[in-house]
Design a protein around this motif. Structure first.
Motif, PDB file in Angstrom:
ATOM      1  N   ALA A 111      -0.720  -7.651  -1.778  1.00  0.00           N
ATOM      2  CA  ALA A 111       0.714  -7.436  -1.917  1.00  0.00           C
ATOM      3  C   ALA A 111       1.371  -7.919  -0.620  1.00  0.00           C
ATOM      4  CB  ALA A 111       1.021  -5.962  -2.152  1.00  0.00           C
ATOM      5  N   PRO A 112       2.667  -8.181  -0.634  1.00  0.00           N
ATOM      6  CA  PRO A 112       3.343  -8.537   0.623  1.00  0.00           C
ATOM      7  C   PRO A 112       3.248  -7.381   1.625  1.00  0.00           C
ATOM      8  CG  PRO A 112       4.723  -9.052  -1.273  1.00  0.00           C
ATOM      9  CD  PRO A 112       3.583  -8.227  -1.790  1.00  0.00           C
ATOM     10  N   ALA A 113       3.189  -7.716   2.906  1.00  0.00           N
ATOM     11  CA  ALA A 113       3.161  -6.690   3.946  1.00  0.00           C
ATOM     12  C   ALA A 113       4.374  -5.786   3.811  1.00  0.00           C
ATOM     13  CB  ALA A 113       3.149  -7.348   5.326  1.00  0.00           C
ATOM     14  N   GLY A 114       4.174  -4.506   4.028  1.00  0.00           N
ATOM     15  CA  GLY A 114       5.259  -3.545   3.912  1.00  0.00           C
ATOM     16  C   GLY A 114       5.343  -2.862   2.566  1.00  0.00           C
ATOM     17  N   THR A 115       4.522  -3.288   1.609  1.00  0.00           N
ATOM     18  CA  THR A 115       4.488  -2.625   0.306  1.00  0.00           C
ATOM     19  C   THR A 115       4.011  -1.190   0.496  1.00  0.00           C
ATOM     20  OG1 THR A 115       4.021  -4.719  -0.816  1.00  0.00           O
ATOM     21  CG2 THR A 115       3.513  -2.695  -2.018  1.00  0.00           C
ATOM     22  N   ALA A 116       4.663  -0.251  -0.151  1.00  0.00           N
ATOM     23  CA  ALA A 116       4.354   1.167   0.018  1.00  0.00           C
ATOM     24  C   ALA A 116       2.888   1.471  -0.282  1.00  0.00           C
ATOM     25  CB  ALA A 116       5.250   2.007  -0.887  1.00  0.00           C
ATOM     26  N   THR A 117       2.298   2.340   0.541  1.00  0.00           N
ATOM     27  CA  THR A 117       0.902   2.728   0.371  1.00  0.00           C
ATOM     28  C   THR A 117       0.647   3.307  -1.016  1.00  0.00           C
ATOM     29  OG1 THR A 117       0.708   3.170   2.743  1.00  0.00           O
ATOM     30  CG2 THR A 117      -0.959   4.152   1.310  1.00  0.00           C
ATOM     31  N   ALA A 118       1.593   4.102  -1.501  1.00  0.00           N
ATOM     32  CA  ALA A 118       1.429   4.712  -2.825  1.00  0.00           C
ATOM     33  C   ALA A 118       1.381   3.642  -3.918  1.00  0.00           C
ATOM     34  CB  ALA A 118       2.565   5.694  -3.095  1.00  0.00           C
ATOM     35  N   THR A 119       2.182   2.589  -3.756  1.00  0.00           N
ATOM     36  CA  THR A 119       2.189   1.497  -4.730  1.00  0.00           C
ATOM     37  C   THR A 119       0.867   0.756  -4.712  1.00  0.00           C
ATOM     38  OG1 THR A 119       4.576   1.210  -4.520  1.00  0.00           O
ATOM     39  CG2 THR A 119       3.331  -0.658  -5.390  1.00  0.00           C
ATOM     40  N   VAL A 169       1.125 -14.092  -8.358  1.00  0.00           N
ATOM     41  CA  VAL A 169       1.034 -15.439  -7.800  1.00  0.00           C
ATOM     42  C   VAL A 169      -0.428 -15.866  -7.724  1.00  0.00           C
ATOM     43  CG1 VAL A 169       1.518 -16.910  -5.813  1.00  0.00           C
ATOM     44  CG2 VAL A 169       3.144 -15.114  -6.460  1.00  0.00           C
ATOM     45  N   VAL A 170      -0.730 -16.999  -8.345  1.00  0.00           N
ATOM     46  CA  VAL A 170      -2.074 -17.577  -8.297  1.00  0.00           C
ATOM     47  C   VAL A 170      -1.972 -18.872  -7.495  1.00  0.00           C
ATOM     48  CG1 VAL A 170      -3.986 -18.533  -9.639  1.00  0.00           C
ATOM     49  CG2 VAL A 170      -2.694 -16.562 -10.501  1.00  0.00           C
ATOM     50  N   ALA A 198       7.640 -12.772  -0.240  1.00  0.00           N
ATOM     51  CA  ALA A 198       8.187 -11.998  -1.355  1.00  0.00           C
ATOM     52  C   ALA A 198       8.592 -10.606  -0.886  1.00  0.00           C
ATOM     53  CB  ALA A 198       7.170 -11.894  -2.478  1.00  0.00           C
ATOM     54  N   ALA A 199       9.510  -9.999  -1.587  1.00  0.00           N
ATOM     55  CA  ALA A 199       9.947  -8.639  -1.254  1.00  0.00           C
ATOM     56  C   ALA A 199       8.812  -7.650  -1.490  1.00  0.00           C
ATOM     57  CB  ALA A 199      11.150  -8.260  -2.116  1.00  0.00           C
ATOM     58  N   PRO A 200       8.621  -6.708  -0.561  1.00  0.00           N
ATOM     59  CA  PRO A 200       7.527  -5.728  -0.691  1.00  0.00           C
ATOM     60  C   PRO A 200       7.914  -4.550  -1.588  1.00  0.00           C
ATOM     61  CG  PRO A 200       8.645  -5.381   1.383  1.00  0.00           C
ATOM     62  CD  PRO A 200       9.321  -6.575   0.741  1.00  0.00           C
ATOM     63  N   ASP A 201       8.366  -4.875  -2.786  1.00  0.00           N
ATOM     64  CA  ASP A 201       8.874  -3.833  -3.679  1.00  0.00           C
ATOM     65  C   ASP A 201       7.903  -3.480  -4.802  1.00  0.00           C
ATOM     66  OD1 ASP A 201       8.993  -6.132  -5.180  1.00  0.00           O
ATOM     67  OD2 ASP A 201      11.180  -6.109  -5.440  1.00  0.00           O
ATOM     68  N   GLY A 202       6.684  -4.014  -4.722  1.00  0.00           N
ATOM     69  CA  GLY A 202       5.683  -3.710  -5.733  1.00  0.00           C
ATOM     70  C   GLY A 202       5.777  -4.571  -6.974  1.00  0.00           C
ATOM     71  N   ASN A 203       6.704  -5.529  -6.991  1.00  0.00           N
ATOM     72  CA  ASN A 203       6.877  -6.371  -8.165  1.00  0.00           C
ATOM     73  C   ASN A 203       6.314  -7.779  -7.992  1.00  0.00           C
ATOM     74  OD1 ASN A 203       8.275  -4.607 -10.058  1.00  0.00           O
ATOM     75  ND2 ASN A 203       9.912  -4.608  -8.534  1.00  0.00           N
ATOM     76  N   THR A 204       5.645  -8.029  -6.872  1.00  0.00           N
ATOM     77  CA  THR A 204       4.971  -9.308  -6.648  1.00  0.00           C
ATOM     78  C   THR A 204       3.596  -9.036  -6.037  1.00  0.00           C
ATOM     79  OG1 THR A 204       7.085 -10.404  -6.212  1.00  0.00           O
ATOM     80  CG2 THR A 204       5.095 -11.588  -5.592  1.00  0.00           C
ATOM     81  N   LEU A 205       2.572  -9.602  -6.655  1.00  0.00           N
ATOM     82  CA  LEU A 205       1.207  -9.516  -6.160  1.00  0.00           C
ATOM     83  C   LEU A 205       0.637 -10.931  -6.125  1.00  0.00           C
ATOM     84  CD1 LEU A 205      -0.059  -6.495  -8.307  1.00  0.00           C
ATOM     85  CD2 LEU A 205       0.649  -6.416  -5.900  1.00  0.00           C
ATOM     86  N   GLY A 206      -0.519 -11.100  -5.495  1.00  0.00           N
ATOM     87  CA  GLY A 206      -1.120 -12.433  -5.433  1.00  0.00           C
ATOM     88  C   GLY A 206      -2.631 -12.371  -5.388  1.00  0.00           C
TER      89      GLY A 206
END
Length: 318
Positions: A251-259, A29-30, A77-85
């Protein structure tokens, strides 16, 4: 729902396509329109980052309200690692300082990933201004309070905030002339209708090199190699003014630290690739790639700093 396939390179057959082209695409997301430095940064990063992560990256421009529309989109957005901004000094510095209400919490709604690039700023004046150095300029302002005008792309923009910071640190006063965008502001500056502008180096550099504008100081750790005669603000002991602008990744809050860690490491590698670094340098952008915890600290620092400036200048937009 049928999964869409995104192919980055043409291939003779599906078997010849890169394996990562078949993976679920990552949305970037830009929060600003196409064509600007934020968008250029995202598009320069998309291909190498996607290659390193094993995912095609789709740049999604969601502009409006100084970047607030895009950031609100990222926050939900879902914190699944598939959305960044892409975050900027506007979305995570200026906006929290000048808007009483935002559709996102600049800290709680996001997981900091990395600062992608830094962008040095520059103080430029029209050649008619009788000051050849930063010290002469400050002396001129003190001798003529309110008689010198400065342009900005609008109320509550970075250029406005930088100018007000300069006024507060030098104890001087200039008259603010807000414009509807950087283009009109720069046009009137070149015409001598206004005298001063606080800009990013990239957009003013051609006019500095042609002699149409005079650069007095840059916000950078050292003198820039392509402007070696222009000192930093720090050389004039204006340390608060020496912070550059920047673009970062969230990343959205809650995105895994490893991601988050995996993405940060990929970004740090991507921006060092020669083709990417060259493209960014053409926009006056310098690769960073900071760690997530360092970027999080930076966000908090920027918000606090911009709030102090907005309080000094009484800048509010709602």
């Amino acid at each position: 729902m049928k999964r869409r396939q995104f192919h980055v390179l043409a291939a003779a057959s599906a078997l010849a396509a890169p394996a990562w082209a078949q993976a679920r695409p990552l949305r970037l997301v830009v929060p600003f329109p196409p064509g600007g430095a934020t968008d250029i940064t995202a598009r320069a990063l998309a291909e190498p980052l996607g290659r390193l992560l094993g995912q095609a990256i789709i740049v999604d421009n969601r502009s409006g309200a100084g970047g607030s529309v895009g950031m609100a989109e990222l926050a939900k957005a879902a914190p699944d690692g598939n959305t960044l901004g892409l975050a900027t000094l506007s979305t995570h510095g200026v906006n929290p300082a000048v808007y009483k209400k935002l559709p996102y919490d600049p800290l709680k709604d996001f997981a900091p990933v990395t600062e992608i690039v830094k962008a040095p700023g520059v103080l430029v004046v029209h050649p008619s201004v009788r000051a050849e150095s930063i010290s002469e300029f400050i002396a001129l302002l003190k001798a003529n309070p309110g008689k010198v005008t400065y342009a900005s792309p609008g109320n509550g923009t970075i250029g406005h905030m930088w100018a007000e910071l300069f006024k507060s640190t030098t104890k001087t006063f200039m008259l603010h002339i807000p414009y509807r965008g950087a283009g009109p502001a720069l046009t009137d500056l070149l015409a001598g209708q206004v005298q001063v502008y606080f800009d990013q180096v990239a957009s003013s550099l051609p006019h500095i090199q042609s002699g149409k504008l005079r650069a007095l100081a840059v916000s950078w750790s050292t003198r820039l190699p392509f402007m070696p005669a222009v000192p930093t603000y720090a050389e004039a002991s204006l340390f608060s003014n020496n912070d550059p602008s920047w673009f970062g990744l969230l990343a959205p809050a809650g995105t895994a630290t490893a991601t988050v860690k995996r993405v940060q490491e990929a970004v740090a590698r991507a921006i060092k690739e020669p083709a990417v670094a060259e493209r960014l340098a053409g926009q006056g952008l310098f690769p960073s790639g900071s760690l997530p915890e360092d970027f999080g600290h930076q966000l908090r620092k920027e918000i606090d700093k911009m709030r102090r400036i907005s309080q000094f200048a009484k800048i509010t937009l709602d």
